[in-house]
Scaffold this motif. Sequence first.
Motif, PDB file in Angstrom:
ATOM      1  N   ASP A 121       6.712  -5.218   4.912  1.00  0.00           N
ATOM      2  CA  ASP A 121       6.137  -6.464   4.404  1.00  0.00           C
ATOM      3  C   ASP A 121       5.799  -6.313   2.916  1.00  0.00           C
ATOM      4  O   ASP A 121       5.342  -5.242   2.488  1.00  0.00           O
ATOM      5  CB  ASP A 121       4.878  -6.809   5.199  1.00  0.00           C
ATOM      6  CG  ASP A 121       4.538  -8.291   5.098  1.00  0.00           C
ATOM      7  OD1 ASP A 121       5.332  -9.028   4.484  1.00  0.00           O
ATOM      8  OD2 ASP A 121       3.494  -8.700   5.631  1.00  0.00           O
ATOM      9  N   GLU A 122       5.989  -7.392   2.146  1.00  0.00           N
ATOM     10  CA  GLU A 122       5.813  -7.373   0.684  1.00  0.00           C
ATOM     11  C   GLU A 122       6.653  -6.258   0.071  1.00  0.00           C
ATOM     12  O   GLU A 122       6.163  -5.418  -0.700  1.00  0.00           O
ATOM     13  CB  GLU A 122       4.335  -7.199   0.313  1.00  0.00           C
ATOM     14  CG  GLU A 122       3.424  -8.276   0.841  1.00  0.00           C
ATOM     15  CD  GLU A 122       3.751  -9.654   0.274  1.00  0.00           C
ATOM     16  OE1 GLU A 122       4.259  -9.726  -0.854  1.00  0.00           O
ATOM     17  OE2 GLU A 122       3.518 -10.652   0.977  1.00  0.00           O
ATOM     18  N   ALA A 123       7.953  -6.270   0.390  1.00  0.00           N
ATOM     19  CA  ALA A 123       8.836  -5.169  -0.016  1.00  0.00           C
ATOM     20  C   ALA A 123       9.028  -5.094  -1.519  1.00  0.00           C
ATOM     21  O   ALA A 123       9.423  -4.039  -2.040  1.00  0.00           O
ATOM     22  CB  ALA A 123      10.197  -5.325   0.675  1.00  0.00           C
ATOM     23  N   HIS A 124       8.778  -6.187  -2.250  1.00  0.00           N
ATOM     24  CA  HIS A 124       8.974  -6.140  -3.699  1.00  0.00           C
ATOM     25  C   HIS A 124       7.954  -5.247  -4.401  1.00  0.00           C
ATOM     26  O   HIS A 124       8.127  -4.927  -5.588  1.00  0.00           O
ATOM     27  CB  HIS A 124       8.900  -7.553  -4.286  1.00  0.00           C
ATOM     28  CG  HIS A 124       7.577  -8.211  -4.083  1.00  0.00           C
ATOM     29  ND1 HIS A 124       7.264  -8.902  -2.929  1.00  0.00           N
ATOM     30  CD2 HIS A 124       6.469  -8.274  -4.866  1.00  0.00           C
ATOM     31  CE1 HIS A 124       6.030  -9.379  -3.027  1.00  0.00           C
ATOM     32  NE2 HIS A 124       5.528  -9.010  -4.184  1.00  0.00           N
ATOM     33  N   GLN A 125       6.903  -4.813  -3.674  1.00  0.00           N
ATOM     34  CA  GLN A 125       5.908  -3.927  -4.277  1.00  0.00           C
ATOM     35  C   GLN A 125       6.369  -2.475  -4.329  1.00  0.00           C
ATOM     36  O   GLN A 125       5.756  -1.652  -5.017  1.00  0.00           O
ATOM     37  CB  GLN A 125       4.600  -4.006  -3.480  1.00  0.00           C
ATOM     38  CG  GLN A 125       3.973  -5.385  -3.413  1.00  0.00           C
ATOM     39  CD  GLN A 125       3.171  -5.703  -4.650  1.00  0.00           C
ATOM     40  OE1 GLN A 125       3.149  -4.921  -5.587  1.00  0.00           O
ATOM     41  NE2 GLN A 125       2.528  -6.854  -4.669  1.00  0.00           N
ATOM     42  N   THR A 151       0.829  -1.210   0.000  1.00  0.00           N
ATOM     43  CA  THR A 151       0.000   0.000   0.000  1.00  0.00           C
ATOM     44  C   THR A 151       0.860   1.256   0.000  1.00  0.00           C
ATOM     45  O   THR A 151       0.612   2.192  -0.760  1.00  0.00           O
ATOM     46  CB  THR A 151      -0.921   0.005   1.225  1.00  0.00           C
ATOM     47  OG1 THR A 151      -1.694  -1.196   1.235  1.00  0.00           O
ATOM     48  CG2 THR A 151      -1.857   1.199   1.191  1.00  0.00           C
ATOM     49  N   ASN A 152       1.868   1.290   0.823  1.00  0.00           N
ATOM     50  CA  ASN A 152       2.760   2.450   0.928  1.00  0.00           C
ATOM     51  C   ASN A 152       4.009   2.181   0.080  1.00  0.00           C
ATOM     52  O   ASN A 152       5.089   1.899   0.604  1.00  0.00           O
ATOM     53  CB  ASN A 152       3.139   2.699   2.381  1.00  0.00           C
ATOM     54  CG  ASN A 152       1.933   2.862   3.274  1.00  0.00           C
ATOM     55  OD1 ASN A 152       1.319   3.919   3.323  1.00  0.00           O
ATOM     56  ND2 ASN A 152       1.573   1.808   3.987  1.00  0.00           N
ATOM     57  N   ARG A 153       3.813   2.252  -1.191  1.00  0.00           N
ATOM     58  CA  ARG A 153       4.886   1.852  -2.103  1.00  0.00           C
ATOM     59  C   ARG A 153       5.477   2.997  -2.888  1.00  0.00           C
ATOM     60  O   ARG A 153       6.437   2.802  -3.636  1.00  0.00           O
ATOM     61  CB  ARG A 153       4.340   0.823  -3.102  1.00  0.00           C
ATOM     62  CG  ARG A 153       3.184   1.332  -3.924  1.00  0.00           C
ATOM     63  CD  ARG A 153       2.482   0.220  -4.689  1.00  0.00           C
ATOM     64  NE  ARG A 153       3.357  -0.489  -5.579  1.00  0.00           N
ATOM     65  CZ  ARG A 153       3.508  -0.182  -6.866  1.00  0.00           C
ATOM     66  NH1 ARG A 153       2.837   0.843  -7.376  1.00  0.00           N
ATOM     67  NH2 ARG A 153       4.320  -0.873  -7.622  1.00  0.00           N
ATOM     68  N   GLY A 154       4.927   4.196  -2.729  1.00  0.00           N
ATOM     69  CA  GLY A 154       5.369   5.325  -3.539  1.00  0.00           C
ATOM     70  C   GLY A 154       6.564   6.038  -2.953  1.00  0.00           C
ATOM     71  O   GLY A 154       7.008   5.789  -1.819  1.00  0.00           O
TER      72      GLY A 154
END
Length: 698
Positions: free
Chosen positions: A144-148, A115-118
């Motif tokens: 978490d889910e750092a590849h995003q 969600t906070n990927r920007g």
Amino acid sequence: MNEEGQSLPEQPMAYQVLARKYRPKRFADVAGQDHVTVTLMNALTQQRIAHGYIFSGHRGIGKTTIARILAAALNCRNPIGSELRPNAEPCEVCESCTEIRAGNAVDVIEIDAATNRGIDEIRELRDAARYAPSRDRYKIYILDEAHQITDAAFNALLKTLEEPPDHVIFMMATTQPEDIPQTVRSRCQHFSFHAVKLVDILGELRAIAAHEQVDADEAALSLLAEAGDGSMRDALSIMDQAIASAPVTDGRARLDAQQIRELMGTVPNAVFERILEAVDQNRSAEVMTVANQLLDAGNSPAQLARQAVRYLRNCVIAKISGITPESTEGAAELLQISPDEQRRTARSAALFTEEELTRFLQTMLRTFDELGYRQEQRFHFELGLLKLVHLRRLLPVEQVLSQLSSGQASSTPRPATPRPTPTPSRPAPPPANPSPTNTFEPAKPAFSPFGADTNRKRFEGIESGHQPTPPKPTPVPTAAPVPPPIPVAAPIPVPAPTPTPSVAEVPEPLVPATPVIAIPEAPAPVAAPIAPAPVAAPIAAEIAEPAPEPITISAAAEAPSKPTPEENDPATRLQNAAVDALTAAGSQTSAADALTDATWEISEGELKIQTELSKTMLRVVINPEAEKVLRLAIRTAGSGELKLSLLPIGDKPIAEKKARAPRSGSAQAKAMEHPVVQRAQSLFHAEIRNVIDLRSDD
């Protein structure tokens, strides 16, 4: 109490799923990741703490859980070796450990990177990381889910990862580490998690079932462990669902294998064992009957194909590892299934060879892939099962090739069969064992316009794989003209004379080549070998001293060529003179080529030259210097004063282009004078387009 002062009934506590309820709180509680937990505990004991960690691996195997345990161990207020904390494990009693376990610690920030990927969120994180932790020793960020995270956001984090403050530690959990830039991975310690083994999942499920007071047999627990597919969280989620749907007896839920199969929409592997037995016995009808029963029961073709692929994979592994139904030792590592299923796959594997099982697996994998985008899934699934029966009937290519090679090696050579006489233009190959008395020089090959046709006809009628046996010439002392027919010794049968080939079949070179006589070979002996009879003296003499055969030319061909009407045409004479002058100029070859392809016409005192050039290219190719040479050549040719007009291709053509006669002395002119070419033109109305001069200097 309510507004009237009455006490409200106590609300039951919210149910917590098994995956959260039994989440590990210590390194020792994590199943199947000893290579990670031991390394982290040693790093904590030695105070070798990195500022960045990457935890990658399968879903539901403990990546985020270990990140939380590591955060609690780093911020635990009790030192390692104290009474409350004898080793690197978190004490679980201090305020920091309890807050981290509850998820409300101030200095441990867990961010959902999906969600906070920007770049804006990462900039805020980077700015907040500069400040010291409010209470604990480290400020820890768990992504978490750092590849995003986007590439731009990762670039904004690079400098902080390379030179972070002493109080900041980053932990990134991901299922796709290859999507994280290499520049980020090189700045962190990377831990690759393993899929949890079936034995470890089965042990955890057994302990949880006892703690939850659930009656479950081993077959049911094995099905749950297999359905987890290496993920502890997936297995616990399916177990939670199975407990909710299980019948309750005396307050205890009862789990059995049949109920779990119905819940997951799977079928027992005994069905696939029956299918493979029918494939082994070549019974297509039984295979289709079993498939029809499964599909009519409401099972999904894609799910059935998936199960068939898994079962065939287990059969291949059982065949490779040499597992038998009586002995399944060493199968636990290779086959992550229960002992009963191991014996079942061993029975199925014993029916086929390793190559057959591999082909079966490949066929079902292709069927499973096709079901994803096919409309009639039932038909394609049935077709995939029928292919297994058909593959059983086929012989492998390796076996066919080995049989062919062994059959050819052991078979006796067959007697040679008579073959057609080679074309007379083919030179006789040299003998196998030449001697000084019977060797001769082969004629020098010459270029022939009919050579391609001769090469094609040369091999017609010859059997594939057999080369014609070269004749053995017999030495003779003197030379003599070749008498027709060729005398041959009586014991050797002479085949019927070959009809005289037509002009199209016999190559006629520009320079007459030495004819070579091919002697027909005799058929192989049948009863006893017969010594070859000597060939008549005139033949060998002709071979020893070849003489050129004269070419008969008709009277029309011998007559000197007369000028053609095109040569008498004034426009043609001017064109030849202009092209020769431009060619002699040396630097005007492009203009010469352009005028060669142009159409020339003289009309009412004007010489019109229709070129094939555009208006722009006309001025470039025929420049002022080339035009000067052109005008001088026209005046020299003695055509008087003519107005010269050079027309580009865009203008209307003045006339249909005529074939230009070759320049005198050129190779094309000499070819046109040759009697063979003239004969070909008269017979076939041939047109000379390309002339290749292959004459040698000597």
